[in-house]
Write a protein that holds these residues in place. Sequence first.
Motif: not given
Length: 330
Positions: A289, A233, A292
């Motif tokens: 991603l 992340l 997050k």
Amino acid sequence: MLDTRLKKLVTDGIVPGISYAIITPQRTKQHVIGRKQLTPKKVILEPDAVYDIASLTKVVATTTLVLQHIEAGNLQLSDKVCDFLPDFRYPEVTILQLLTHSSGLAKNIPAYTIASKEDVYRYCIATPQPNPAGTDVTYADANFLLLGYIVEQLGGDLETQVKRNILTPLALRHTGYHPDSPLSCVPTEDHPDRGVITGIVHDFKAWQMDGVAGHAGLFSNLPDLIHFTKALLHDGEPILSQESIANIAKNYTSKLNRSRGLGWDLVPSTDHFAIYHTGFTGTFIVIDLQQKTALIALTNRVHPNRDNAIFLKRRDEIVEQFMQDLGGKT
């Protein structure tokens, strides 16, 4: 709602227990509920319980190592498998096609005899190719077994590479192919031949390989997998470059029957993909991603036996709920 769905896996009796984490930019929420095992006696699940994570090995270990070798210039996605494994029978198959399960290799070979580590390699070489490479996505362990062999050609012993290049940099002290305290691990199946499998890999091929394979074999716990997930992340440090992280979530099979990134499955959001992977023992991770956010769920859904199809339906519903709540899906 997501919390409720996860907890209902236990309260509805679908799994003995669950360790899960929901990660957002603001906080990381962890929960551990239920039992570690039901037989031969009932035991409560501990917060740092170590699980056989099964095919999460494919993404935590093997995919990460392959990407590291690409970054180091030792490997390219376009390289042919047979350049590293001359016994391999399909000269057109590439590293990318192994990573995306688009090699055309069959899911398995029914009734193939595997009684040794060497037999697993022979199995991979003998695996037929029902579809031409690059025309179909069929999830097959042979793809990642082959990647494991290729990684060893490039950098030596697989277990040593995983420790040196992933576990040590991330300080994952409870992750590895051979748990420090096997009997304290979360048991998997009550197997007719092997008994209640505890601290030894459940997957048959990995078991024949002394627990170390490209497709399965890793054990880990929730705190360690949180560290691993946060590395992805937050731009990959210290194990992967930002470019590699971006490529993981790129759809390399957009014209085929399933969307696959590098090593990971892809789940569509509104304008991007989240990355996703499962393990046969009852483990799964989904990571957005872009948002997050992430969900890590560890269960032993094959305990005491693998006859548990409802888990798969519930797992799909949980992933869909994650995408609606935290994955940017509108």
